[in-house]
Design an enzyme around this catalytic site. Structure first.
Site, PDB file in Angstrom:
ATOM      1  N   GLU A   1     -10.821  -3.712 -12.434  1.00 10.82           N
ATOM      2  CA  GLU A   1      -9.731  -4.445 -12.860  1.00 10.82           C
ATOM      3  C   GLU A   1      -9.193  -5.049 -11.656  1.00 10.82           C
ATOM      4  O   GLU A   1      -9.793  -5.495 -11.081  1.00 10.82           O
ATOM      5  CB  GLU A   1      -8.646  -4.239 -13.581  1.00 10.82           C
ATOM      6  CG  GLU A   1      -9.376  -4.518 -15.739  1.00 10.82           C
ATOM      7  CD  GLU A   1      -8.882  -6.188 -15.832  1.00 10.82           C
ATOM      8  OE1 GLU A   1      -8.592  -6.892 -15.264  1.00 10.82           O
ATOM      9  OE2 GLU A   1      -9.829  -6.655 -16.552  1.00 10.82           O
ATOM     10  N   ASP A   2      -7.972  -3.745 -11.001  1.00 10.48           N
ATOM     11  CA  ASP A   2      -7.861  -4.100 -10.183  1.00 10.48           C
ATOM     12  C   ASP A   2      -7.852  -3.032  -9.397  1.00 10.48           C
ATOM     13  O   ASP A   2      -7.361  -2.626  -7.824  1.00 10.48           O
ATOM     14  CB  ASP A   2      -6.528  -4.308  -9.489  1.00 10.48           C
ATOM     15  CG  ASP A   2      -5.887  -5.218 -11.072  1.00 10.48           C
ATOM     16  OD1 ASP A   2      -6.996  -6.467  -9.749  1.00 10.48           O
ATOM     17  OD2 ASP A   2      -5.105  -5.646 -11.626  1.00 10.48           O
TER      18      ASP A   2
END
Ligand code: MN
Length: 716
Positions: A77-78
């Site tokens: 994701e991040d």
């Protein structure tokens, strides 16, 4: 074991018996845990998406790492920690691929800028590892298949991007399997009514078409069996989008108007059998001349190989022409899987039934990648093998333009719109000002700066790469008045001829007949004059190609001593620096070298080469690394004498200015005579020494610019 991963494991094992299935399953479990609780828009568990994407990917028979990376492609994701964890669990290669996917971004289409950035990254990564693109295409294919769960306005944007970006990339990589699916899905969302119509019209004629196809396949198969050719015959309807595009192009109102709705395909073992098959078919049915294409002897730019022919007589019902494609199994695999199939067959001469070696392309790719990482060689390999000779660049609005390699912002401008090209005054590449003739790179964002009053420049023709830009620029100039251009051309040429002491143009422009050793007809001669007039060729260039210096000059005889005394500081002769003639140089002011002196060159930043005597103190003090050998060229041998006349109203310093202009050109004056014309003008008859026509041409130019001069001509 869940069945959704079982199918992936089974399929993998079929073509990759050595694969570590436990590792693939671990990746599945890892992804499933990471996506736990997440749902797709369709309401299904998120894990269904990477699984379905991997199923698509398996058509390309990827290596183990690529399969794992595809299962994990939406896990990151991040956080950086995701990458670290993936690397710990699945190794560097997988982490790199997954990170590559993450870098492309989950394309969310929030505003134009974001899209541009994503696309740009995509193209950049495309040049570093093709496997990332394969995963991305499989990902997009499944997203398109589940697009009905997405908001309608989003559907259009995603479909448009698929049609404009993803399908062309698949086509460029030669993965037609993906390309056709992506196109049909995008077609469905972008033009739902047209899609429905094409589909229902096809369904209407399906029965008769099916009958025909079955009949034709049987007949062809029988012919080949008789000829003892072992081949497979298949019939296939074209995909919806290509049918629709053809209807648009030809202006057809109905699907029935297209006769090549389907193609028959013959797959053989060897190249030779392709041609034998073609012979058998042409022997029995009448081929349409223009429709025969030999892409085996001359493959398409992306490597596509096949024989295409269209024959009459095979369709007994509708009596329509029938398209037949003939190729080997190997060529077929490559046509369907493109880049993915490329290496697997390159390694194995015998086409079919490849197992272990099917993976060769991935191995080669990975090896290439690690051996030649960040070097130009890898890029070259990719661009010649896969991307052929094309680049993708973007408009600031996110439109993707496909241009030939080496294309310039000017090509870009003309591709966007003719008017943008005509009015271009500059360009911004990735936000920075760049020259219009700079070379564009894959993935760059290009913006063209225009000015409404600007008009095309003939210089552009010397660097644009696309034919369309060339055509558009030429068309602009051709549209200028024909008569005007000829009149202007005649005037320019006459002036130049007079200057060189040659007669003016005759009505048939006879002097141009033997231009460049050719034999030009009247029309060609007139065209040459028109080109001079519209500026597409310089008059000085034409004149230089028209006469040899020998025709207008006499050689200096050894007895004829040049009257060099008239000029105070003659720069006699050329200097050859480091055995290279023609380099610019200046004579040193300190030691003032003269012809015959022993000399050397000293290279000074921003000044260039300065010629010193070898015994000069300044030279001795200078850095020896900046010193180059120099010698006087052989000057007397090629010098020729030309008599010119320079006339004008006499004034104080007139002669001085004229001789200074000549000295500035480093040309020697051999003789000089002054007389007065009947119009009370002073005429300077000068004999000058020149080595080439260009030098004389430039001298005449300079003399014309001396104040008071109204006549400059060579005299006989
Ligand atoms: Mn995805």
């Amino acid at each position: 074991m869940p069945s959704e991963i079982q199918s992936i494991l089974d399929r993998t094992q079929q073509y990759l018996p050595t694969a570590d299935l436990a590792r693939i399953e671990a990746a599945y479990q890892f992804a499933k845990a990471a996506h736990a609780g997440q749902l797709r828009f369709s309401g299904k568990p998120y894990i269904t998406h990477p699984v379905a994407a991997t199923e698509h990917l398996l058509t390309l028979q990827p290596d183990e790492d690529t399969i794992i990376a595809c299962l994990l492609h939406d896990v990151i994701e991040d956080t950086e920690s995701d990458v670290v964890e993936i690397e710990k669990k699945f190794g560097k290669q997988v982490a790199k691929l997954a990170a590559g996917m993450e870098k492309l971004g989950k394309v969310r289409f929030q505003g134009q800028d974001r899209q541009v950035e994503n696309l740009r990254k995509m193209f950049v990564s495309m040049a570093t590892d093709l496997r990332v693109i394969f995963i991305k295409l499989a990902d997009r294919l499944h997203n398109m298949e589940t697009l009905d769960a997405v908001r309608p306005d989003k559907q259009k944007r995603i479909a448009k991007e698929t049609l404009e970006v993803y399908a062309p990339i698949a086509a460029r990589l030669g993965i037609y399997e993906f390309k056709t699916k992506l196109e049909d899905l995008a077609f469905l969302y972008l033009y739902p009514e047209d899609y429905a119509r094409v589909r229902s019209e096809l369904a209407g004629s399906e029965k008769s078409r099916g009958q025909f196809v079955r009949g034709a396949v049987t007949e062809l198969q029988a012919i080949l069996t008789t000829a003892k050719i072992q081949a497979e015959v298949v019939g296939r309807t074209k995909h919806y989008y290509s049918i629709w595009k053809k209807m648009q192009k030809k202006g057809f109102g109905s699907v029935d108007e297209i006769y090549d709705l389907f193609a028959l395909r013959v797959l053989t073992e060897t190249n030779a059998e392709c041609y034998t098959t073609l012979g058998e078919i042409h022997n029995r049915f009448t081929p349409l001349n223009k429709r025969f294409k030999d892409y085996i002897a001359v493959p398409k730019i992306n490597g596509y190989q096949s024989l295409h022919t269209t024959v009459i007589g095979l369709d007994k019902v509708g009596n329509q022409p029938t398209e037949i494609q003939i190729r080997t199994h190997a060529m077929h695999a490559e046509a369907e899987l493109g880049a993915a199939a490329h290496w697997q067959y390159a390694e194995k001469k015998q086409a079919v039934k490849v197992d272990q070696q099917k993976l060769q392309w991935v191995k080669n790719l990975v090896e290439l990648g690690s051996q030649l990482k960040d070097s130009d060689g890898f890029m070259e390999q990719l661009s010649t093998d896969v991307l052929s000779d094309r680049i993708f660049v973007l408009t600031p609005g996110g439109r993707v333009l496909d241009l030939p390699a080496g294309a310039t912002p000017m090509d870009f401008a003309y591709t966007v719109h003719t008017e943008v090209g005509h009015t271009a005054v500059g360009a911004k590449v990735n936000g920075k000002i760049a020259p219009l003739d700079s070379t564009l790179q894959n993935g760059e964002v290009v913006e063209i700066l225009t000015k409404r009053e600007n008009t095309p420049n003939r210089f552009w023709l010397s660097f644009v790469k696309t034919d369309s830009a060339k055509t558009k620029i030429k068309a602009y100039f051709n549209a200028l008045d024909h008569e005007e251009n000829i009149a202007a051309g005649k005037e320019l040429l006459n002036k130049q001829l007079t200057r060189l002491g040659k007669p003016k143009l005759t009505t048939d422009y006879g002097v141009l007949r033997h231009y460049k050793k050719g034999d030009l007809g009247k029309r060609e001669r007139e065209q040459l004059i028109e080109r001079i007039g519209n500026g597409s060729i310089a008059v000085a260039t034409v004149v230089r190609d028209l006469f040899a210096l020998e025709e207008i000059a006499t050689p200096t005889s050894p007895r004829q001593k040049p009257a060099a005394t008239l000029i105070r500081e003659p720069k006699t002769g050329d200097v050859t620096i480091a055995e290279e003639p023609g380099l610019p140089y200046q004579l040193a002011k300190c030691c003032k070298p003269k012809t015959g002196d022993s000399i050397a060159a000293l290279v000074i930043a921003r000044k260039g080469a300065i010629i010193h005597k070898t015994d000069c103190k300044n030279l001795a003090r200078a850095n020896p690394k900046r010193r180059l050998p120099a010698a006087w060229g052989d000057t007397t041998a090629t010098n020729r004498l030309v008599k010119i006349i320079v006339g004008g109203h006499n004034r104080i310093g007139f002669l001085r200015d004229i001789t200074a202009a000549i000295a500035k050109q480093e040309i020697n004056i051999a003789d000089i005579n002054l007389r007065t014309s009947d119009k009370h003008e002073i005429l300077h008859e000068l004999t000058v020494e020149v080595t080439e026509l260009r030098q004389l041409d430039q001298l005449l130019d300079k003399l014309e610019r001396v104040e008071g001069v109204n006549r400059v001509e060579r005299i006989r």
